[in-house]
Design a protein around this motif. Structure first.
Motif, short mmCIF file in Angstrom:
data_model
loop_
_atom_site.label_atom_id
_atom_site.label_comp_id
_atom_site.label_asym_id
_atom_site.label_seq_id
_atom_site.Cartn_x
_atom_site.Cartn_y
_atom_site.Cartn_z
N GLU A 260 0.82 -0.80 -0.34
CA GLU A 260 0.01 -0.12 -0.15
C GLU A 260 0.75 1.08 -0.14
OE1 GLU A 260 -3.07 2.73 0.66
OE2 GLU A 260 -1.50 2.69 2.16
N ARG A 261 0.93 1.93 -1.31
CA ARG A 261 1.22 3.00 -1.18
C ARG A 261 1.32 4.29 -0.69
NH1 ARG A 261 5.04 1.45 -4.99
NH2 ARG A 261 4.43 -0.17 -6.55
N THR A 262 0.78 4.52 0.56
CA THR A 262 0.29 5.90 1.32
C THR A 262 1.87 6.09 1.73
OG1 THR A 262 -2.21 5.49 1.24
CG2 THR A 262 -1.07 6.99 2.40
N GLY A 263 2.20 7.93 1.58
CA GLY A 263 3.33 8.41 2.58
C GLY A 263 4.41 7.41 2.04
N ALA A 264 4.47 7.36 0.99
CA ALA A 264 6.25 6.91 0.26
C ALA A 264 6.80 7.72 0.15
CB ALA A 264 5.43 5.42 -1.10
N GLY A 265 6.06 9.07 -0.22
CA GLY A 265 6.65 10.63 -0.59
C GLY A 265 7.32 11.02 0.38
N ASP A 266 6.28 11.17 1.64
CA ASP A 266 6.62 11.72 2.78
C ASP A 266 7.30 11.24 3.30
OD1 ASP A 266 3.98 13.36 2.33
OD2 ASP A 266 2.86 11.98 3.48
N ALA A 267 7.49 9.79 3.77
CA ALA A 267 8.61 9.15 4.47
C ALA A 267 10.49 9.43 3.81
CB ALA A 267 8.98 7.57 3.59
N PHE A 268 9.87 9.62 1.99
CA PHE A 268 11.49 9.60 1.35
C PHE A 268 12.18 11.21 1.89
CE2 PHE A 268 13.42 12.51 -1.31
CZ PHE A 268 14.36 11.85 -2.65
N ALA A 269 10.33 12.43 1.62
CA ALA A 269 11.11 13.51 1.81
C ALA A 269 11.35 14.03 3.53
CB ALA A 269 9.94 14.44 1.82
N SER A 270 10.43 13.54 4.46
CA SER A 270 11.40 13.64 5.83
C SER A 270 12.19 12.80 5.64
CB SER A 270 10.13 13.19 6.61
OG SER A 270 10.03 11.91 7.12
N THR A 271 12.69 12.13 5.83
CA THR A 271 14.01 10.79 5.85
C THR A 271 15.17 11.73 5.62
OG1 THR A 271 12.76 9.04 6.09
CG2 THR A 271 15.38 8.93 5.98
N VAL A 272 15.56 12.04 4.08
CA VAL A 272 16.48 13.13 3.09
C VAL A 272 16.68 14.31 4.59
CG1 VAL A 272 17.25 14.77 1.88
CG2 VAL A 272 15.87 12.06 1.47
N ALA A 273 15.51 15.26 5.35
CA ALA A 273 15.52 15.95 5.48
C ALA A 273 15.78 15.55 7.36
CB ALA A 273 14.49 16.72 5.74
#
Length: 328
Positions: A260-273
């Motif tokens: 289930e793909r919900t939150g994949a973009g948030d996980a990427f962005a926040s982890t880089v930050a």
């Protein structure tokens, strides 16, 4: 405080469909989902997840990776608001700056999930948003999705950031922030140390047509003033540009097909930050992001799969040789 996330939060109710029809164009894009009208539609199950949303997901990611993390948001003084408080505080997120409002419900969204993808039915409540008069400066301030009616709030935030040049400012815009236009939010774009969006969002922000070259989009977003720009492009990986070097990072290999793909973009962005907040160079931070995205899509919702630092670093150590950041 190491990391302060600002944005709306919600309770997501996932409805896992059994019987639907998905139709896409020839490039497997612009897809639509169809359900039989005026009928009883069976579904597999429903799962409720509290305290989610772009900024809330970022706060949980940062807390699990070991940063002292806070969250600034408005929620209702209702049962769903209690669930949000329990979920975020249970993940070690400070809620000192969360305001609760009697008579206004907590945001409640519905996620129609089918074949690893999802469509979200959203409703943002009209809270009396007010930026705090005195906010101790965090190391990193992470801004994401806020609702309509927050123009004055964004102006106050821009003034605060202008007065606090030592804060690392990360901007991952939500739908309304993109619709406000790059001119109205010009001070925030220009102040951002890191700006992150996906390819379709970049095209929307810039007012271009679809199918733009990544290099063109990176340069155009960089011209708005951010120190570093990152564009994610789904299964194609992600790209960064700091004015000197353009870089590419692929997806981290999935151990099994995404659930289930919900939150994949948030996980990427926040982890880089988070990696940048920890003092990692950009190339290493780019390798952190896809690992948390890979883990998140193996679970239901945007937060269950977020990793603690030791586990993320284990995946990093065990990465295949092909998992490298390369010049674009």
């Amino acid at each position: 405080m190491d990391f302060l996330a600002i944005g709306d939060t919600t309770v997501d109710e996932f409805i896992f469909l059994k019987d639907a029809r998905v139709t896409c164009d020839v490039d497997d894009e612009n897809c639509t989902i169809a359900l039989k009208w005026a009928d009883k539609i069976p579904f597999d199950r429903a799962v409720t997840v509290a305290g989610v949303g772009n900024a809330a997901n970022a706060a949980v990611a940062a807390a699990r990776l070991g940063l002292a993390t806070g969250f600034l948001a408005d929620i209702g003084a209702d049962r769903l608001g209690d669930d949000v408080v329990a979920a975020l505080s249970g993940n070690g997120v400070s809620l000192e700056h969360v305001r609760r409002h009697a008579g206004i419900p907590t945001n409640h969204h519905y996620v129609l999930s089918y074949d690893s993808e999802r469509t979200i039915l959203v409703r943002h409540e009209a809270y009396p948003y007010e930026f705090p008069a005195a906010l101790p400066p965090p190391k990193t301030l992470y801004l994401s999705s806020l609702a309509h009616g927050t123009e004055a709030y964004h102006e106050a935030l821009a003034r605060y950031l202008a007065a606090e040049p030592g804060i690392r400012f990360v901007f991952q815009p939500g739908t309304f922030q993109m619709s406000m236009g790059k001119e109205l939010l010009a001070p925030l774009y220009a102040r951002a140390n890191l700006f992150i969006c996906n390819k379709e969002e970049a095209e929307r922000i810039l007012g271009t047509g679809p199918d733009q070259e990544i290099r063109t989009l990176l340069a155009a977003l960089k011209a708005l003033g951010p120190e570093t720009v990152i564009i994610t492009d789904g299964r194609n990986g992600a790209y960064s540009f700091d004015g000197a070097a353009a870089l590419f990072v692929p997806l981290y290999p999935d151990p099994r097909p995404p659930f289930e793909r919900t939150g994949a973009g948030d996980a990427f962005a926040s982890t880089v930050a988070v990696a940048l907040t920890l003092g990692k160079p950009l190339q290493e931070a780019l390798r952190w992001g896809p690992i948390n995205s890979m883990s998140v899509v193996q679970k239901i919702g945007a937060q269950e799969g977020l990793l603690p630092r030791a586990e993320l670093e284990r995946y990093l150590a065990e990465a295949p040789p092909s998992y490298q950041v390369e010049p674009l």
